[in-house]
Design a protein around this motif. Structure first.
Motif, mmCIF file in Angstrom:
data_model
loop_
_atom_site.group_PDB
_atom_site.id
_atom_site.type_symbol
_atom_site.label_atom_id
_atom_site.label_comp_id
_atom_site.label_asym_id
_atom_site.label_seq_id
_atom_site.Cartn_x
_atom_site.Cartn_y
_atom_site.Cartn_z
ATOM 1 N N VAL A 561 0.862 -1.184 0.000
ATOM 2 C CA VAL A 561 0.000 0.000 0.000
ATOM 3 C C VAL A 561 0.895 1.230 0.000
ATOM 4 O O VAL A 561 2.091 1.166 0.291
ATOM 5 C CB VAL A 561 -0.943 0.020 1.221
ATOM 6 N N LEU A 562 0.287 2.358 -0.319
ATOM 7 C CA LEU A 562 0.980 3.636 -0.279
ATOM 8 C C LEU A 562 0.751 4.312 1.070
ATOM 9 O O LEU A 562 -0.304 4.127 1.701
ATOM 10 C CB LEU A 562 0.486 4.547 -1.410
ATOM 11 N N VAL A 563 1.711 5.099 1.492
ATOM 12 C CA VAL A 563 1.554 5.850 2.728
ATOM 13 C C VAL A 563 0.473 6.918 2.510
ATOM 14 O O VAL A 563 0.246 7.374 1.380
ATOM 15 C CB VAL A 563 2.893 6.490 3.138
ATOM 16 N N PRO A 564 -0.210 7.337 3.543
ATOM 17 C CA PRO A 564 -1.309 8.298 3.349
ATOM 18 C C PRO A 564 -0.866 9.612 2.727
ATOM 19 O O PRO A 564 -1.620 10.210 1.949
ATOM 20 C CB PRO A 564 -1.852 8.497 4.771
ATOM 21 N N ILE A 591 4.641 -2.330 3.232
ATOM 22 C CA ILE A 591 4.117 -3.694 3.257
ATOM 23 C C ILE A 591 3.127 -3.809 4.400
ATOM 24 O O ILE A 591 3.449 -3.466 5.548
ATOM 25 C CB ILE A 591 5.246 -4.719 3.415
ATOM 26 N N ALA A 592 1.940 -4.258 4.102
ATOM 27 C CA ALA A 592 0.877 -4.415 5.104
ATOM 28 C C ALA A 592 0.622 -5.897 5.340
ATOM 29 O O ALA A 592 0.680 -6.705 4.406
ATOM 30 C CB ALA A 592 -0.408 -3.722 4.644
ATOM 31 N N ARG A 593 0.335 -6.227 6.606
ATOM 32 C CA ARG A 593 0.091 -7.617 6.998
ATOM 33 C C ARG A 593 -1.130 -7.678 7.907
ATOM 34 O O ARG A 593 -1.564 -6.663 8.459
ATOM 35 C CB ARG A 593 1.305 -8.210 7.709
ATOM 36 N N SER A 594 -1.631 -8.873 8.071
ATOM 37 C CA SER A 594 -2.781 -9.076 8.953
ATOM 38 C C SER A 594 -2.316 -9.112 10.402
ATOM 39 O O SER A 594 -1.124 -9.108 10.710
ATOM 40 C CB SER A 594 -3.492 -10.380 8.580
ATOM 41 N N ARG A 595 -3.300 -9.159 11.309
ATOM 42 C CA ARG A 595 -2.980 -9.196 12.744
ATOM 43 C C ARG A 595 -2.172 -10.442 13.092
ATOM 44 O O ARG A 595 -1.225 -10.376 13.876
ATOM 45 C CB ARG A 595 -4.278 -9.173 13.555
ATOM 46 N N GLU A 596 -2.545 -11.569 12.522
ATOM 47 C CA GLU A 596 -1.856 -12.816 12.843
ATOM 48 C C GLU A 596 -0.409 -12.786 12.377
ATOM 49 O O GLU A 596 0.494 -13.234 13.102
ATOM 50 C CB GLU A 596 -2.592 -13.991 12.196
ATOM 51 N N LYS A 597 -0.155 -12.252 11.180
ATOM 52 C CA LYS A 597 1.223 -12.210 10.683
ATOM 53 C C LYS A 597 2.066 -11.210 11.473
ATOM 54 O O LYS A 597 3.260 -11.448 11.710
ATOM 55 C CB LYS A 597 1.223 -11.861 9.199
ATOM 56 N N VAL A 610 -7.591 1.685 11.959
ATOM 57 C CA VAL A 610 -8.382 1.407 10.766
ATOM 58 C C VAL A 610 -7.489 0.693 9.752
ATOM 59 O O VAL A 610 -6.382 1.151 9.447
ATOM 60 C CB VAL A 610 -8.942 2.706 10.159
ATOM 61 N N PRO A 611 -7.906 -0.444 9.217
ATOM 62 C CA PRO A 611 -7.052 -1.145 8.246
ATOM 63 C C PRO A 611 -6.874 -0.328 6.975
ATOM 64 O O PRO A 611 -7.788 0.360 6.519
ATOM 65 C CB PRO A 611 -7.819 -2.453 7.988
ATOM 66 N N VAL A 612 -5.683 -0.397 6.417
ATOM 67 C CA VAL A 612 -5.402 0.331 5.185
ATOM 68 C C VAL A 612 -5.983 -0.364 3.962
ATOM 69 O O VAL A 612 -6.195 0.252 2.922
ATOM 70 C CB VAL A 612 -3.880 0.508 5.010
ATOM 71 N N LYS A 613 -6.259 -1.648 4.082
ATOM 72 C CA LYS A 613 -6.822 -2.408 2.960
ATOM 73 C C LYS A 613 -7.465 -3.666 3.519
ATOM 74 O O LYS A 613 -7.062 -4.171 4.563
ATOM 75 C CB LYS A 613 -5.738 -2.769 1.939
ATOM 76 N N VAL A 614 -8.459 -4.149 2.805
ATOM 77 C CA VAL A 614 -9.125 -5.400 3.162
ATOM 78 C C VAL A 614 -8.951 -6.354 1.986
ATOM 79 O O VAL A 614 -9.416 -6.067 0.873
ATOM 80 C CB VAL A 614 -10.610 -5.197 3.486
ATOM 81 N N LEU A 615 -8.256 -7.457 2.226
ATOM 82 C CA LEU A 615 -8.033 -8.445 1.183
ATOM 83 C C LEU A 615 -9.274 -9.312 1.076
ATOM 84 O O LEU A 615 -9.542 -10.149 1.938
ATOM 85 C CB LEU A 615 -6.814 -9.305 1.517
ATOM 86 N N THR A 616 -10.049 -9.079 0.044
ATOM 87 C CA THR A 616 -11.307 -9.803 -0.146
ATOM 88 C C THR A 616 -11.065 -11.084 -0.923
ATOM 89 O O THR A 616 -10.118 -11.198 -1.703
ATOM 90 C CB THR A 616 -12.313 -8.933 -0.898
ATOM 91 N N GLY A 640 -13.286 -10.916 4.156
ATOM 92 C CA GLY A 640 -12.043 -10.213 3.891
ATOM 93 C C GLY A 640 -11.133 -10.243 5.095
ATOM 94 O O GLY A 640 -11.554 -10.436 6.233
ATOM 95 N N THR A 641 -9.839 -10.051 4.810
ATOM 96 C CA THR A 641 -8.826 -10.015 5.852
ATOM 97 C C THR A 641 -8.258 -8.606 5.906
ATOM 98 O O THR A 641 -7.615 -8.156 4.952
ATOM 99 C CB THR A 641 -7.705 -11.019 5.554
ATOM 100 N N PRO A 642 -8.484 -7.868 6.985
ATOM 101 C CA PRO A 642 -7.912 -6.521 7.084
ATOM 102 C C PRO A 642 -6.417 -6.601 7.327
ATOM 103 O O PRO A 642 -5.924 -7.466 8.063
ATOM 104 C CB PRO A 642 -8.657 -5.917 8.274
ATOM 105 N N ILE A 643 -5.689 -5.692 6.712
ATOM 106 C CA ILE A 643 -4.230 -5.644 6.857
ATOM 107 C C ILE A 643 -3.830 -4.252 7.326
ATOM 108 O O ILE A 643 -4.527 -3.254 7.080
ATOM 109 C CB ILE A 643 -3.521 -6.012 5.536
ATOM 110 N N TYR A 644 -2.691 -4.198 7.992
ATOM 111 C CA TYR A 644 -2.209 -2.964 8.618
ATOM 112 C C TYR A 644 -0.728 -2.803 8.296
ATOM 113 O O TYR A 644 -0.004 -3.774 8.050
ATOM 114 C CB TYR A 644 -2.413 -3.015 10.139
#
Length: 836
Positions: A561-564, A591-597, A610-616, A640-644
């Motif tokens: 993802v891109l920085v804001p 690079i964004a990852r899920s909570r588990e990663k 707030v997640p930057v993207k949701v992997l649907t 979807g899996t939210p990533i941060y």
């Protein structure tokens, strides 16, 4: 302009015409009628002063008197079609036009028209069932508009529909199949091996350039003046020294180019064969460079002939003989690991017909000699010149060439890439900079931009450019010559495909390193880094993919993802009419990852982030949505899996150890993916005996979960060591050492018992033997042992009868038979035991 069609009157004639038209439309498919309309096929109309009467159903057209003749032997199929007739331009607005006239048009002999579809159109022309839509080949032709008026008489419309079996087969465009992962890994390994072989080859040729015999044979080419220019004195200014070196190079290049003759083909780009059949009958070209040894290289230095690669190597040896610090530079041509490059192609088939060059070579040569009787035949032509003394001119007779005189053979032109594979770099000491020079191919020096071949060149591809110095050290200098190193060249190198490709390439070049970094090396490294950073922005969208400096938002990976607050560095459009897209810096990509990663990396997402993207992903209709986690449900009906990003996380801190009690999860262990996840007040003991020692001591502990081992899609937890309180660490380690000592002692005792058991067995065997041979002399014992060996051999070897054939059973004496069973009974020893 086409006239307006009146409504058909409600009479029998109109009714019959409508019935006839409907019948024709049922016979002729709509697709062919549309094709005739698109081809603008119209009937030929006779004189408008006397319109032709309409033909009734079943009535044949009357032919003019001059066309009356015998009927054809085999009449063709007749199809009557109702066609509208165009009106004249002056009657365009006339509403009281007369009835429209219809006539039968006969088409001439048909010509097959074949439509070939491109591979890009095949995907767009597929129906719902997946079948490809296409047109069947149709045979039709058009009437001759400039024909004789007699040919404009009304004729029947004939359509010749060719069957699919007689149609010309379509040209099928072969698509190259993409390679799978196993094939790509194999090509990467072959690519690495080929690189190592090429490096070894160039290093060997570089050592040959230092040969004293080769340099002595080449040194006479240089004059004293040239050597003086090539080695300018230190008393000159910086500009003077550089200018002197350029003038010396210009003289050397001009002389060496005239003396060296290219007679063989040099190195070229290595290509893959599409299948093994293409390699069965493959053979090298006749003008390919023959393998050389050091003696052959010395002979080439004497004759100044060979391939242009050998010429560049001899040129390097020539400059080194003059005291110039020169590098031998080679653009390595390894096998590519990608499937999109050019292939070797099919081998040439044996041609029965000779080519134009072969036919010209076999033609008899023209003899320029003239015979004396042929001279009078040329006199009338000279009389027509108009000069009164023209006839007095005597034509000189041409004499044939003596057979002893040899005509010089013109060297065959060798077709190669217009860009070199080998060239030379020399050191400009005034500016502390390496400069290229190439006298044979491009005839240039101080111009590195002229040495890179285009992407369309099948014979040459610049991917790895390596320079070998006089001391044998090598350096990668590709960035000096590649104009788009980051955008294009880097994607064809090993660094772009292998995870440790860059490390592997540095290790490969380390074998040719002198081990000392000089000031000149640092200056050159800074120069190459600056050239890479000053590379212009790519001009097409494809080059932005995996670019180390620039990035497009649509080409980002799934977890990027891109920085804001990312700012655009420019814009680019897909073509002249495409929408403009913003170009961002690669440093603004995260690079964004899920909570588990993030948790497996020892970090946790902060609350209320707030997640930057949701992997649907697509929802399985048979799955139970109520069993999914709350943070994986999306309002759009998808899971979807939210990533941060990393900025939204913080270092994970496990609950501390209180009063020796270790916090555990619901599975009774503790997650320790990284060392920072060890709880405060606890210690991680990585020994496998930690759990046994803690259990023996009776203290609280928790197995450490360090990761998962995946086999397919199922993962198995990997437990390594335990977590105990810090105050119990010393006791646990002491008990572990005691357990190891005890196990070592038990192992030592087991081995001792095994050795003693073997000794006891050997002593018992010796005691039995001693009792057997107690009353027998040593000589008799030796004789008996020999007899026993002979008896054993007889028992094993089969007996042979008098006729030479082996007997099934041994022959026994009568006494032995009476003793029974074929065994000999010894009265003295009683079968091996002493008689009391």
């Amino acid at each position: 302009m086409a006239g307006k069609k009146r409504k058909a009157p409600a009479n029998n004639a109109g009714s019959s015409r409508t019935t006839r038209s409907a019948a024709v439309r049922n016979d002729v498919p709509d697709i062919y009628r549309d094709m005739l309309v698109e081809a603008d096929v119209r009937p030929t109309v006779t004189s408008p002063e006397k319109p032709i009467k309409k033909k009734r159903p079943g009535q044949r057209a009357e032919k003019p008197p001059h066309e009356v003749g015998p009927p054809p032997k085999k009449p063709k199929r007749r199809v009557e079609v109702e066609v509208e007739v165009d009106k004249e331009e002056d009657d365009e607005d006339d509403e009281d036009d007369k009835d429209i006239q219809f006539e039968d048009v006969s088409l001439l002999t048909a010509t097959i028209q074949t439509m070939t579809k491109d591979s890009d159109e095949e995907d767009e022309e597929e129906d719902d069932d997946g079948d490809e839509l296409g047109f069947e080949e149709v045979d039709f032709s058009f009437p001759n508009l400039n024909s004789d008026p007699a040919a404009d008489a009304p004729k029947d419309l004939e359509l010749n529909f060719s069957s699919r079996a007689n149609a010309t087969p379509r040209q099928v465009v072969e698509r190259r199949k993409p390679i799978n992962k196993a094939e790509k890994d194999r090509r990467v390994e072959i690519h690495k091996t080929h690189l190592l072989c090429l490096l070894s080859h160039v290093a060997r040729r570089n050592r040959w350039c230092n040969d004293a015999v080769v340099q002595d044979r080449l040194r006479p080419i240089l004059t004293k003046k040239t050597i003086t220019y090539l080695n300018p004195g230190t008393h000159l200014t910086q500009f003077g020294r550089a200018n002197s070196l350029k003038e010396g190079l210009q003289m050397v290049n001009a002389k060496f180019k005239t003396k060296f003759q290219i007679t063989e083909r040099g190195s070229r780009r290595a290509l893959w064969a599409e299948n093994e059949e293409h390699l069965q009958n493959y053979k090298l070209p006749d003008d390919a460079e023959t393998p050389m040894e050091k003696s052959d290289f010395r002979e080439a230095a004497n004759s100044l002939q060979g391939s242009r690669d050998v010429g560049a190597q001899l040129y390097c040896a020539l400059l080194r003989s003059a005291g110039v610090e020169a590098r031998l530079v080679c653009s390595l041509q390894p096998l590519s690991f990608a499937s999109g490059g050019p292939t070797m192609g099919k081998p040439p088939k044996a041609r029965g017909r000779l080519s134009l060059e072969e036919q010209f070579a076999r033609m008899p040569k023209y003899d320029s000699s003239f015979d004396s009787p042929a001279l009078p035949s040329t006199l009338p032509a000279r009389r027509r010149l108009g000069h009164p003394n023209a006839t007095a001119f005597q034509v000189p007779t041409a004499t044939t060439q003596s057979p002893s005189r040899q005509v010089p053979v013109t060297p065959k032109k060798i077709r190669e890439s217009p860009f070199p594979v080998y060239w030379v770099e020399i050191l400009d000491e005034a500016h502390q900079k390496w400069q290229p020079t190439d006298p044979l191919v491009t005839d240039s020096f101080w111009k590195p931009q002229k040495l890179e071949p285009p992407a369309s060149d099948r014979e040459n591809c610049m991917t790895y450019v390596v320079g070998f110095a006089e001391d044998g050290s090598a350096k990668d200098i590709t960035r000096r010559y590649a104009k788009a190193y980051n955008a294009k060249t880097r994607r064809m190198r090993i660094e772009s495909v292998a995870s440790n490709g860059e490390k592997w390439w540095r290790k490969a070049l380390r074998a040719y390193s002198h081990g000392v970094t000089t000031d000149l090396d640092q200056i050159e490294a800074n120069e190459l880094t600056a050239a890479e950073s000053h590379e212009p922005m790519p001009r097409n969208i494809a080059d932005f993919k995996d670019h180390p400096i620039y990035a497009l938002e649509r080409q980002l990976r799934r977890h990027e993802v891109l920085v804001p607050d990312a700012s655009a560095s420019g814009t680019i459009g897909a073509g002249s009419k495409g929408p403009l897209e913003k170009i961002y810096r690669r440093k603004d990509v995260r690079i964004a990852r899920s909570r588990e990663k993030w948790f497996r990396l020892g970090r946790e997402v902060r609350a209320d982030e707030v997640p930057v993207k949701v992997l649907t992903k697509r929802v399985n209709p048979n799955a139970d949505l109520f069993g999914a986690d709350n943070d994986e449900l999306e309002a759009g009906g998808t899971i979807g899996t939210p990533i941060y990003t990393m900025e939204q996380t913080e270092l994970y801190k496990a609950p501390p150890v209180i009063n020796g009690r270790i916090p555990k999860n619901r599975f009774g262990n503790l997650d320790i993916y990284v060392p920072s996840m060890v709880p405060e007040g606890g210690v991680h003991i990585t020994d496998d005996l930690g759990a046994q020692a803690a259990f023996t001591l009776g203290i609280d502990y928790a197995p450490a979960l360090t990761g998962f081992e995946f086999r397919g899609r199922q993962g198995t937890a990997v437990l390594r060591g335990v977590i105990v309180a810090a105050e119990n660490e010393e006791a646990v380690y002491a008990l572990i050492a005691g357990i190891k000592d005890q196990e070592a002692e038990l192992e030592r005792e087991r081995r001792t018992r095994e050795v003693l058991r073997a000794w006891r067995r050997m002593l018992m065997n010796l005691r039995v033997r001693q009792r057997i041979w107690a009353d027998v002399d040593s000589d008799d014992e030796a004789v008996d042992e020999e007899a026993m060996e002979v008896d054993k051999g007889k028992a094993v070897a089969p007996s042979v009868s008098s006729d030479g054939e082996p007997e099934d059973e041994p022959q026994l004496s009568d006494d032995s038979k009476e003793a029974g069973g074929g065994f000999v009974v010894d009265d003295e020893y009683a079968g091996g035991f002493m008689v009391d």
